[in-house]
Design a protein around this motif. Structure first.
Motif, PDB file in Angstrom:
ATOM      1  N   GLY A 102       0.785  -1.225   0.000  1.00 55.22           N
ATOM      2  CA  GLY A 102       0.000   0.000   0.000  1.00 55.22           C
ATOM      3  C   GLY A 102       0.813   1.269   0.000  1.00 55.22           C
ATOM      4  N   GLU A 103       2.130   1.164  -0.163  1.00 53.35           N
ATOM      5  CA  GLU A 103       3.005   2.325  -0.037  1.00 53.35           C
ATOM      6  C   GLU A 103       2.667   3.425  -1.047  1.00 53.35           C
ATOM      7  OE1 GLU A 103       5.680   4.718   1.622  1.00 53.35           O
ATOM      8  OE2 GLU A 103       5.239   2.709   2.368  1.00 53.35           O
ATOM      9  N   ILE A 104       2.382   3.048  -2.293  1.00 44.50           N
ATOM     10  CA  ILE A 104       2.115   4.061  -3.322  1.00 44.50           C
ATOM     11  C   ILE A 104       0.767   4.739  -3.055  1.00 44.50           C
ATOM     12  CG2 ILE A 104       1.883   4.506  -5.797  1.00 44.50           C
ATOM     13  CD1 ILE A 104       3.610   2.049  -6.299  1.00 44.50           C
ATOM     14  N   TYR A 105      -0.223   3.953  -2.618  1.00 40.52           N
ATOM     15  CA  TYR A 105      -1.502   4.571  -2.235  1.00 40.52           C
ATOM     16  C   TYR A 105      -1.291   5.577  -1.111  1.00 40.52           C
ATOM     17  CZ  TYR A 105      -4.578   1.566  -5.030  1.00 40.52           C
ATOM     18  OH  TYR A 105      -5.249   0.960  -6.061  1.00 40.52           O
ATOM     19  N   SER A 106      -0.376   5.268  -0.185  1.00 41.04           N
ATOM     20  CA  SER A 106      -0.081   6.185   0.920  1.00 41.04           C
ATOM     21  C   SER A 106       0.483   7.500   0.394  1.00 41.04           C
ATOM     22  CB  SER A 106       0.912   5.526   1.888  1.00 41.04           C
ATOM     23  OG  SER A 106       1.234   6.397   2.949  1.00 41.04           O
ATOM     24  N   ARG A 107       1.379   7.402  -0.602  1.00 42.03           N
ATOM     25  CA  ARG A 107       1.934   8.612  -1.211  1.00 42.03           C
ATOM     26  C   ARG A 107       0.853   9.408  -1.932  1.00 42.03           C
ATOM     27  NH1 ARG A 107       6.503   6.700  -5.008  1.00 42.03           N
ATOM     28  NH2 ARG A 107       6.277   8.860  -5.703  1.00 42.03           N
ATOM     29  N   LEU A 108      -0.031   8.686  -2.599  1.00 39.53           N
ATOM     30  CA  LEU A 108      -1.120   9.360  -3.306  1.00 39.53           C
ATOM     31  C   LEU A 108      -2.029  10.124  -2.340  1.00 39.53           C
ATOM     32  CD1 LEU A 108      -2.083   6.709  -5.993  1.00 39.53           C
ATOM     33  CD2 LEU A 108      -1.629   9.132  -6.448  1.00 39.53           C
ATOM     34  N   ALA A 109      -2.227   9.561  -1.178  1.00 37.49           N
ATOM     35  CA  ALA A 109      -3.056  10.244  -0.183  1.00 37.49           C
ATOM     36  C   ALA A 109      -2.453  11.601   0.161  1.00 37.49           C
ATOM     37  CB  ALA A 109      -3.174   9.378   1.071  1.00 37.49           C
ATOM     38  N   GLY A 110      -1.129  11.642   0.302  1.00 37.61           N
ATOM     39  CA  GLY A 110      -0.450  12.897   0.600  1.00 37.61           C
ATOM     40  C   GLY A 110      -0.556  13.888  -0.543  1.00 37.61           C
ATOM     41  N   ILE A 111      -0.434  13.371  -1.790  1.00 38.11           N
ATOM     42  CA  ILE A 111      -0.530  14.257  -2.956  1.00 38.11           C
ATOM     43  C   ILE A 111      -1.924  14.871  -3.050  1.00 38.11           C
ATOM     44  CG2 ILE A 111      -0.546  14.285  -5.485  1.00 38.11           C
ATOM     45  CD1 ILE A 111       1.672  12.137  -5.373  1.00 38.11           C
ATOM     46  N   TYR A 112      -2.963  14.052  -2.873  1.00 34.86           N
ATOM     47  CA  TYR A 112      -4.333  14.579  -2.937  1.00 34.86           C
ATOM     48  C   TYR A 112      -4.595  15.575  -1.823  1.00 34.86           C
ATOM     49  CZ  TYR A 112      -6.061  11.566  -6.693  1.00 34.86           C
ATOM     50  OH  TYR A 112      -6.286  10.981  -7.913  1.00 34.86           O
ATOM     51  N   LEU A 113      -3.992  15.357  -0.659  1.00 30.71           N
ATOM     52  CA  LEU A 113      -4.151  16.318   0.432  1.00 30.71           C
ATOM     53  C   LEU A 113      -3.543  17.658   0.038  1.00 30.71           C
ATOM     54  CD1 LEU A 113      -4.985  16.901   3.418  1.00 30.71           C
ATOM     55  CD2 LEU A 113      -2.661  16.187   4.062  1.00 30.71           C
ATOM     56  N   ASP A 114      -2.346  17.606  -0.579  1.00 34.87           N
ATOM     57  CA  ASP A 114      -1.685  18.848  -1.015  1.00 34.87           C
ATOM     58  C   ASP A 114      -2.515  19.577  -2.069  1.00 34.87           C
ATOM     59  OD1 ASP A 114       0.423  18.366   0.678  1.00 34.87           O
ATOM     60  OD2 ASP A 114       1.684  17.418  -0.867  1.00 34.87           O
TER      61      ASP A 114
END
Length: 445
Positions: free
Chosen positions: A354-366
């Motif tokens: 799930g690491e890439i999904y975790s990064r995506l969560a941060g990008i969408y937050l930004d």
């Protein structure tokens, strides 16, 4: 160096002599052999004019000429058994032949066996020519025979004997040229004497350059290899620069880029790799990815992204999770966030973690896309294998807070508290969220 390639090139180029020497090794038998070996008066005059040294040898008598003429007719028809029969008939009366006539007979024997591709027999008869002694051999015939034997030993891969006869030829020939040094260089190389091979090929290249000619591609190839064997990368790069200039091929661009890398000439390496890419020399996935990494490392990430994107569209780069993640990273570095997100999502779906999904969560937050951040975070937790769950819970807590989902936000931050690395930050956010929650509740009353 491929031995098949060497042999083929010899068949086409090496097995020939200069105009002043016997021409019986020419593949086609359209030239009259008797004239080629010096029987006719016109050839004899040309030979005398071309030689620096002359010898008085016995004359060719009419009886011997007739035998050779009979063999010549058969040779012109490529009837080799008949040619041999005529020569054997001549040899039966050998006691009546003078030394010069005997030498010409053996030379013709050598030619016939060469034409039949029976090289050991050809060599044996050419040696018999030399056995007749200098007093019976015109200089051109002796010199030409030495070179012919050397060449035939080369074709039969007896490089030691080839060098022996080449060295004898070098001592007596007055027409040693660049091709001669190149031939001997190849023989030394085949025997593993790289020092002498390098000396000779350097001489060949130098002689061509002095004459204003472009050295042959295979000469540069041997020169390049021999310098590489000495770990002399500077000289290897110099030779490859010549190859790129005169024989531009993608493979040489790649090799030169590699040498620039060894020499720590990073900018030159990048430019040469780009030239190889433009020339279509980079076709393998690893090569294309390396090109992309070079662009990214040189702060040209958009170029790197385009290399990967094109490679994937042409099915040269597989659409794996790792490769898609690299593509997304290149777009991110190029500030092309909108282009990076679809690639990251595709990479995340293919990943078993799930690491890439975790990064995506941060990008969408930004990007202030809080619900998408929560969706990505949920997928990340479901897949598992996240390196920093505490950071993901911080992102989820902030997204929920932005959506005024305070209870969910507090739950996220409290989970982040469990990791000391996020403890201080989580406490600050908990305090903030609790305050906001109370304020919202008071406003609602």
């Amino acid at each position: 160096m491929n031995m098949t390639t060497v042999t083929k090139s010899l068949s086409r180029l090496v097995l020939r002599t200069s105009v002043a020497l016997p021409l019986v090794l020419a593949p086609a038998v359209s030239v009259t052999v008797l004239e080629a070996v010096g029987v006719s008066a016109s050839f004899a005059q040309a030979e005398a004019q071309s030689e620096k040294k002359t010898r008085k040898t016995p004359a060719m008598r009419e009886s011997a000429f007739k035998y050779l003429g009979k063999a010549q007719e058969a040779a012109d028809a490529q009837n080799w058994p008949a040619a041999l029969a005529a020569l054997r008939e001549m040899e039966a009366g050998k006691s009546k032949l003078n030394g010069y006539e005997t030498a010409q007979m053996y030379y013709f024997y050598g030619f016939v066996y060469y034409s039949m591709e029976k090289y050991p027999q050809a060599i044996s008869y050419y040696k018999k020519v030399l056995e007749q002694g200098e007093e019976n051999l015109p200089v051109a015939l002796e010199v030409g025979t030495l070179l012919t034997i050397a060449q035939l030993y080369f074709v039969t891969e007896d490089y030691k004997q080839a060098i022996t006869y080449l060295n004898r030829w070098f001592k007596v020939a007055d027409n040693v040229n660049a091709d001669s040094y190149a031939l001997r260089s190849q023989a030394y190389y085949q025997l593993g004497d790289n020092a002498k091979a390098l000396s000779d090929i350097n001489q060949a290249v130098s002689m061509y350059k002095k004459e204003g000619k472009v050295p042959k591609e295979n000469w540069y190839g041997l020169q390049r290899f021999l310098y590489y064997d000495k770990n002399n990368y500077k000289q290897v790069a110099d030779v490859l620069e010549e190859l790129v200039k005169h024989y531009p091929k993608g493979e040489y661009y790649k090799q030169l880029a590699g040498m620039y890398g060894e020499l720590k000439r990073e900018d030159d390496m990048l430019h040469m790799m780009e030239a190889a890419y433009i020339a279509g020399a980079l076709q393998k996935e690893k090569e294309l990815l390396n090109m992309a990494y070079l662009f990214m490392g040189a702060e040209m990430p958009y170029k790197g992204a385009k290399v990967i994107d094109k490679g994937m569209s042409e099915k040269k780069i597989e659409r794996t999770s790792k490769n898609l993640e690299t593509l997304a990273q290149a777009y991110q570095m190029a500030q092309e966030l909108q282009k990076s997100i679809p690639e990251l999502e595709a990479a995340a779906s293919l990943s078993d973690k799930g690491e890439i999904y975790s990064r995506l969560a941060g990008i969408y937050l930004d990007l202030d896309k809080n619900q998408q951040a929560l969706d990505m975070g949920s997928k990340a937790l479901k897949k598992g294998g996240i390196k920093r769950e505490d950071q993901l819970f911080i992102v989820l807590g902030m997204a929920n807070a932005n959506l005024k989902k305070y209870d969910a936000s507090l739950s996220n931050f409290k989970k982040a508290l469990k990791d000391k690395r996020s403890e201080k930050f989580a406490k600050q956010w908990i305090s903030f969220v609790e305050t906001e929650k109370k304020r919202e509740e008071q406003l609602a009353m």
